[in-house]
Design a protein around this motif. Structure first.
Motif, PDB file in Angstrom:
ATOM      1  N   THR A 146      -9.795   0.615 -13.830  1.00  0.00           N
ATOM      2  CA  THR A 146     -10.853   1.610 -14.068  1.00  0.00           C
ATOM      3  C   THR A 146     -10.347   2.654 -15.057  1.00  0.00           C
ATOM      4  OG1 THR A 146     -10.034   3.029 -12.313  1.00  0.00           O
ATOM      5  CG2 THR A 146     -11.662   1.348 -11.688  1.00  0.00           C
ATOM      6  N   ASP A 147     -11.264   3.497 -15.553  1.00  0.00           N
ATOM      7  CA  ASP A 147     -10.856   4.570 -16.455  1.00  0.00           C
ATOM      8  C   ASP A 147      -9.798   5.454 -15.817  1.00  0.00           C
ATOM      9  OD1 ASP A 147     -12.623   3.573 -18.208  1.00  0.00           O
ATOM     10  OD2 ASP A 147     -14.147   5.157 -17.962  1.00  0.00           O
ATOM     11  N   LYS A 148     -10.046   5.795 -14.560  1.00  0.00           N
ATOM     12  CA  LYS A 148      -9.101   6.671 -13.855  1.00  0.00           C
ATOM     13  C   LYS A 148      -7.719   6.019 -13.781  1.00  0.00           C
ATOM     14  CE  LYS A 148      -8.811   9.193  -9.425  1.00  0.00           C
ATOM     15  NZ  LYS A 148      -9.443   9.360  -8.103  1.00  0.00           N
ATOM     16  N   VAL A 149      -7.706   4.711 -13.567  1.00  0.00           N
ATOM     17  CA  VAL A 149      -6.430   3.993 -13.478  1.00  0.00           C
ATOM     18  C   VAL A 149      -5.720   4.005 -14.842  1.00  0.00           C
ATOM     19  CG1 VAL A 149      -5.390   1.702 -13.167  1.00  0.00           C
ATOM     20  CG2 VAL A 149      -7.063   2.537 -11.507  1.00  0.00           C
ATOM     21  N   ALA A 184       0.830  -1.208   0.000  1.00  0.00           N
ATOM     22  CA  ALA A 184       0.000   0.000   0.000  1.00  0.00           C
ATOM     23  C   ALA A 184       0.864   1.257   0.000  1.00  0.00           C
ATOM     24  CB  ALA A 184      -0.932  -0.002   1.210  1.00  0.00           C
ATOM     25  N   LEU A 185       1.921   1.240   0.804  1.00  0.00           N
ATOM     26  CA  LEU A 185       2.806   2.407   0.857  1.00  0.00           C
ATOM     27  C   LEU A 185       3.463   2.634  -0.498  1.00  0.00           C
ATOM     28  CD1 LEU A 185       4.499   1.864   4.350  1.00  0.00           C
ATOM     29  CD2 LEU A 185       2.842   3.643   3.746  1.00  0.00           C
ATOM     30  N   SER A 186       3.854   1.535  -1.134  1.00  0.00           N
ATOM     31  CA  SER A 186       4.529   1.744  -2.406  1.00  0.00           C
ATOM     32  C   SER A 186       3.531   2.237  -3.458  1.00  0.00           C
ATOM     33  CB  SER A 186       5.320   0.497  -2.815  1.00  0.00           C
ATOM     34  OG  SER A 186       4.631  -0.257  -3.751  1.00  0.00           O
ATOM     35  N   ALA A 187       2.279   1.804  -3.386  1.00  0.00           N
ATOM     36  CA  ALA A 187       1.272   2.358  -4.304  1.00  0.00           C
ATOM     37  C   ALA A 187       1.109   3.857  -4.064  1.00  0.00           C
ATOM     38  CB  ALA A 187      -0.062   1.641  -4.112  1.00  0.00           C
ATOM     39  N   ILE A 188       1.148   4.255  -2.810  1.00  0.00           N
ATOM     40  CA  ILE A 188       1.006   5.682  -2.494  1.00  0.00           C
ATOM     41  C   ILE A 188       2.184   6.478  -3.061  1.00  0.00           C
ATOM     42  CG2 ILE A 188       1.129   7.337  -0.564  1.00  0.00           C
ATOM     43  CD1 ILE A 188      -0.550   5.344   1.078  1.00  0.00           C
ATOM     44  N   LEU A 189       3.384   5.959  -2.859  1.00  0.00           N
ATOM     45  CA  LEU A 189       4.565   6.700  -3.298  1.00  0.00           C
ATOM     46  C   LEU A 189       4.664   6.748  -4.824  1.00  0.00           C
ATOM     47  CD1 LEU A 189       7.194   5.550  -0.658  1.00  0.00           C
ATOM     48  CD2 LEU A 189       5.887   7.698  -0.757  1.00  0.00           C
ATOM     49  N   ARG A 190       4.361   5.619  -5.467  1.00  0.00           N
ATOM     50  CA  ARG A 190       4.497   5.582  -6.929  1.00  0.00           C
ATOM     51  C   ARG A 190       3.474   6.456  -7.643  1.00  0.00           C
ATOM     52  NH1 ARG A 190       8.091   1.905  -8.815  1.00  0.00           N
ATOM     53  NH2 ARG A 190       8.746   0.256  -7.364  1.00  0.00           N
ATOM     54  N   THR A 191       2.398   6.789  -6.943  1.00  0.00           N
ATOM     55  CA  THR A 191       1.413   7.673  -7.573  1.00  0.00           C
ATOM     56  C   THR A 191       1.536   9.098  -7.032  1.00  0.00           C
ATOM     57  OG1 THR A 191      -0.192   6.931  -5.919  1.00  0.00           O
ATOM     58  CG2 THR A 191      -0.260   5.851  -8.065  1.00  0.00           C
ATOM     59  N   GLY A 192       2.685   9.394  -6.455  1.00  0.00           N
ATOM     60  CA  GLY A 192       2.973  10.771  -6.059  1.00  0.00           C
ATOM     61  C   GLY A 192       2.178  11.272  -4.861  1.00  0.00           C
ATOM     62  N   GLU A 193       1.740  10.384  -3.997  1.00  0.00           N
ATOM     63  CA  GLU A 193       0.993  10.765  -2.790  1.00  0.00           C
ATOM     64  C   GLU A 193      -0.171  11.689  -3.134  1.00  0.00           C
ATOM     65  OE1 GLU A 193       4.451  12.252  -0.398  1.00  0.00           O
ATOM     66  OE2 GLU A 193       3.971  10.546   0.875  1.00  0.00           O
ATOM     67  N   SER A 194      -0.849  11.382  -4.225  1.00  0.00           N
ATOM     68  CA  SER A 194      -1.889  12.287  -4.718  1.00  0.00           C
ATOM     69  C   SER A 194      -3.270  11.676  -4.745  1.00  0.00           C
ATOM     70  CB  SER A 194      -1.558  12.745  -6.141  1.00  0.00           C
ATOM     71  OG  SER A 194      -0.223  13.182  -6.207  1.00  0.00           O
ATOM     72  N   PHE A 195      -3.432  10.441  -4.277  1.00  0.00           N
ATOM     73  CA  PHE A 195      -4.722   9.767  -4.440  1.00  0.00           C
ATOM     74  C   PHE A 195      -5.263   9.228  -3.126  1.00  0.00           C
ATOM     75  CE2 PHE A 195      -2.595   9.809  -8.467  1.00  0.00           C
ATOM     76  CZ  PHE A 195      -3.603  10.203  -9.341  1.00  0.00           C
ATOM     77  N   GLY A 215      -2.281   5.920 -16.507  1.00  0.00           N
ATOM     78  CA  GLY A 215      -1.220   4.946 -16.744  1.00  0.00           C
ATOM     79  C   GLY A 215      -0.850   4.138 -15.509  1.00  0.00           C
ATOM     80  N   HIS A 216      -1.740   4.129 -14.527  1.00  0.00           N
ATOM     81  CA  HIS A 216      -1.411   3.412 -13.292  1.00  0.00           C
ATOM     82  C   HIS A 216      -1.516   1.893 -13.446  1.00  0.00           C
ATOM     83  CE1 HIS A 216      -2.296   7.283 -10.774  1.00  0.00           C
ATOM     84  NE2 HIS A 216      -1.104   7.283 -11.343  1.00  0.00           N
ATOM     85  N   ASP A 217      -2.057   1.444 -14.602  1.00  0.00           N
ATOM     86  CA  ASP A 217      -2.087   0.000 -14.843  1.00  0.00           C
ATOM     87  C   ASP A 217      -0.714  -0.494 -15.306  1.00  0.00           C
ATOM     88  OD1 ASP A 217      -2.385   1.550 -17.087  1.00  0.00           O
ATOM     89  OD2 ASP A 217      -3.618   0.105 -18.170  1.00  0.00           O
ATOM     90  N   ARG A 218       0.190   0.455 -15.546  1.00  0.00           N
ATOM     91  CA  ARG A 218       1.532   0.025 -15.951  1.00  0.00           C
ATOM     92  C   ARG A 218       2.531   0.106 -14.789  1.00  0.00           C
ATOM     93  NH1 ARG A 218      -0.069   3.367 -20.185  1.00  0.00           N
ATOM     94  NH2 ARG A 218       1.437   4.970 -19.610  1.00  0.00           N
ATOM     95  N   LEU A 219       2.012   0.493 -13.621  1.00  0.00           N
ATOM     96  CA  LEU A 219       2.910   0.545 -12.453  1.00  0.00           C
ATOM     97  C   LEU A 219       3.250  -0.871 -11.993  1.00  0.00           C
ATOM     98  CD1 LEU A 219       1.113   3.249 -10.261  1.00  0.00           C
ATOM     99  CD2 LEU A 219       3.282   3.513 -11.498  1.00  0.00           C
ATOM    100  N   PRO A 220       4.451  -1.039 -11.432  1.00  0.00           N
ATOM    101  CA  PRO A 220       4.787  -2.378 -10.902  1.00  0.00           C
ATOM    102  C   PRO A 220       3.841  -2.810  -9.774  1.00  0.00           C
ATOM    103  CG  PRO A 220       6.631  -0.820 -10.622  1.00  0.00           C
ATOM    104  CD  PRO A 220       5.545  -0.076 -11.291  1.00  0.00           C
ATOM    105  N   THR A 221       3.215  -1.850  -9.130  1.00  0.00           N
ATOM    106  CA  THR A 221       2.315  -2.177  -8.023  1.00  0.00           C
ATOM    107  C   THR A 221       0.943  -2.633  -8.522  1.00  0.00           C
ATOM    108  OG1 THR A 221       2.877   0.126  -7.609  1.00  0.00           O
ATOM    109  CG2 THR A 221       2.395  -1.217  -5.701  1.00  0.00           C
ATOM    110  N   PHE A 222       0.681  -2.431  -9.826  1.00  0.00           N
ATOM    111  CA  PHE A 222      -0.651  -2.758 -10.328  1.00  0.00           C
ATOM    112  C   PHE A 222      -0.938  -4.250 -10.147  1.00  0.00           C
ATOM    113  CE2 PHE A 222      -3.707  -3.895 -13.657  1.00  0.00           C
ATOM    114  CZ  PHE A 222      -4.733  -3.001 -13.356  1.00  0.00           C
TER     115      PHE A 222
END
Ligand code: ADP
Ligand code: ZN
Length: 518
Positions: free
Chosen positions: A436-439, A411-422, A443-450
């Motif tokens: 989802t569309d928002k994801v 969870a922390l790495s998802a937060i950091l990889r998305t710039g602490e913005s969500f 481009g968050h579906d291409r994150l390693p955390t996806f």
């Protein structure tokens, strides 16, 4: 000098002292400066009333609550003690009687409202009167940061010096900062004899529940206690009204109370509550100070209180008669966010804010506790418990736990990889691989955390995020609504230097259990 015990039975009609009372009485009677921290209902008044009788001269009692002062004076007079009050509510006859008692030197206790201290002549009058001691009730009113601040309390320190008599201060507010302020302002910074006793209220059953259907949860709690007097504390004025109505629709006798109501209407509720059996008052925290009903059988929090002190004070209104009473506190991620932003947006200084976050953290720790809640609660107040209490929901059904280190790191790495913005919703979409569309747009579906968190379902992740917030590993960004940021406290977990045990979501556990009775 007579023994304190003899007064206890002959004047007050009590068989024995309550925990802590005797030591305080002895210290006060010995003329020491004292600070006694005792919970509401712990029996503070006896601790200055009894020493007042043991000493020559008059004891001045300063209290912010006129109604309580008048009650105490009435009670003392009935018991044959010469006591009087100087307050704005006095009739001229009452005031005359007080003056006469002072002149004659027969008055033992003189209650005065803090405003009186500002009046010219009060100090001169007290100097002449042969004052032996000053007792200050609700001493936390001297704290400028608390919401009970009374500017006139700031005059008390000077009065103590002018009269040159010992001072006994009483409060139910246990936090160290308030304590330090009391010592500074009332005792000129010299540490008085300090007592902290009686915080354990073994007759109060403690329980927390994750908020899932708040109204239904409150209704079912009340339904199991039909006909009993109770209080539902709500976070907003509007909610006091909707919950009161929902309770009435279920056939309960219920009304609402908040500071936005006319004084007259509020008084009606207060009077009804003290006289009627089985009335439920849905209220904001405005309802409480001055509520002196011994047989409140339950207190429920529809929303999380703002600190562990508030929690303790509010549940403490139940069961003052010593008979079993139940409490239930609901909390969820929205509560945590609300309380955090309330602190962040408040006007307090920075150091004050971080202390307030700390007090909120203590309450959240209690909410997400893994073991006996009473042990944690007492530990916070500096009192030692002898073992698990057997009268809290976690003693009844210990929570299932699991090693949450991996999920928390994900969870922390998802937060950091998305710039602490969500916020949590979007982060959970990423973790569970929900494109989802928002994801996809971001481009968050291409994150390693996806999709790395498919071992938990949505609800499981919600529990993890809630507990992360409760452990203060993440906080809402005060400048970006809904966005979560990582705190310093999370670093060791992210760096694999610390582990964390979490509870399996309380939602998955048995819903409401009747409280345990011993
Ligand atoms: P608080 O600490 O909130 O000011 P009070 O002084 O009003 O509490 O006391 C709470 C209640 O406990 C009162 O009804 C009082 O009569 C009762 N009480 C205080 N001391 C004793 C005692 N030693 N034994 C029995 N009842 C007591
Ligand atoms: Zn317990």
């Amino acid at each position: 000098m007579q023994d304190p015990e003899s007064y206890l039975s002959s004047v007050f009609g009590f068989e024995s002292f309550r925990p802590g009372q005797e030591e305080i009485v002895r210290a006060v009677a010995a003329g020491l400066n004292t600070l006694a921290i005792m919970p509401t209902g712990g029996g503070k008044s006896l601790c200055f009333q009894l020493p007042a009788l043991m000493q020559p001269g008059v004891t001045v009692v300063i209290s912010p609550l006129i109604a309580l002062m008048r009650d105490q004076v009435r009670g003392l007079r009935t018991a044959g003690v010469e006591a009087g009050a100087l307050t704005s509510g006095n009739t001229p006859e009452e005031t005359d009687a007080v003056w006469q008692g002072l002149e004659a030197g027969t008055l033992k206790l003189l209650y005065i409202a803090p405003e009186r201290l500002a009046a010219s002549g009060t100090e001169r009058m007290l100097k002449r009167a042969g004052v032996t001691m000053i007792a200050v009730d609700e001493a936390h009113c001297v704290s400028q940061w608390g919401h009970d601040f009374r500017p006139d309390y700031l005059r008390i320190g000077a009065l103590r010096k002018t009269l040159d008599v010992p001072l006994a201060a009483f409060t139910a507010t246990a936090d160290t900062e308030t304590r330090a302020e009391i010592v500074e302002r009332l005792f000129d910074g010299t540490q008085p004899e300090t007592f902290l006793r009686g915080f354990d209220r073994p007759n109060l059953a403690l329980a927390f529940e994750v908020k899932n259907q708040p109204r239904a949860q409150i209704l079912s709690f009340a339904a199991a206690r039909r006909g009993q007097s109770g209080i539902v504390y709500c976070g907003t004025r509007a909610k006091t009204e909707t919950i009161a109505k929902a309770l009435r629709d279920e056939g309960h006798s219920a009304c609402h109370y908040h500071a936005g109501m006319e004084a007259e209407d509020r008084r009606i509720v207060e009077t009804r509550f003290s006289r009627e059996d089985g009335l439920i008052v849905c209220a904001t925290v405005a309802f409480g100070m001055g509520v002196d009903k011994p047989d409140i059988r339950w207190v429920a929090h529809a929303d999380l209180p703002k600190s562990i002190e508030s929690y303790y004070q509010e549940i403490g209104r139940a069961g003052r008669d010593g008979a079993p009473a139940d409490t239930l506190t609901l909390y969820g991620p929205d509560d945590i966010r609300f309380r955090r932003s309330q602190i962040d947006e408040g006007l307090a200084r920075g150091d004050r804010k971080s202390a307030d976050h700390g007090r909120l953290n203590a309450l959240l720790g209690l909410a997400e506790a893994l073991g006996c809640r009473r042990q944690i609660l007492l530990g916070y107040f500096g009192e030692e418990a002898t073992g698990p209490c057997g009268n809290c929901d976690l003693c009844a059904v210990p929570p299932e736990t699991f090693d949450g280190t991996q999920p928390v790191r994900k969870a922390l790495s998802a937060i950091l990889r998305t710039g602490e913005s969500f916020g949590a919703g979007h982060l959970i979409d990423i973790l569970t691989g929900n494109a989802t569309d928002k994801v996809t747009e971001r481009g968050h579906d291409r994150l390693p955390t996806f999709g790395v968190g498919r071992e938990l379902d949505r609800r499981g992740w919600q529990a993890v995020f809630r507990q992360m917030a409760a452990h203060d590993l993440i906080r809402p960004d005060p400048d970006r609504f809904g966005a979560l940021r990582m705190t310093q406290a999370a670093r060791p977990i992210l760096k694999d230097e610390a582990t964390i045990i979490l509870r399996k979501d309380a939602l998955a556990r048995a819903p409401r259990r009747p409280a345990v009775r011993t």
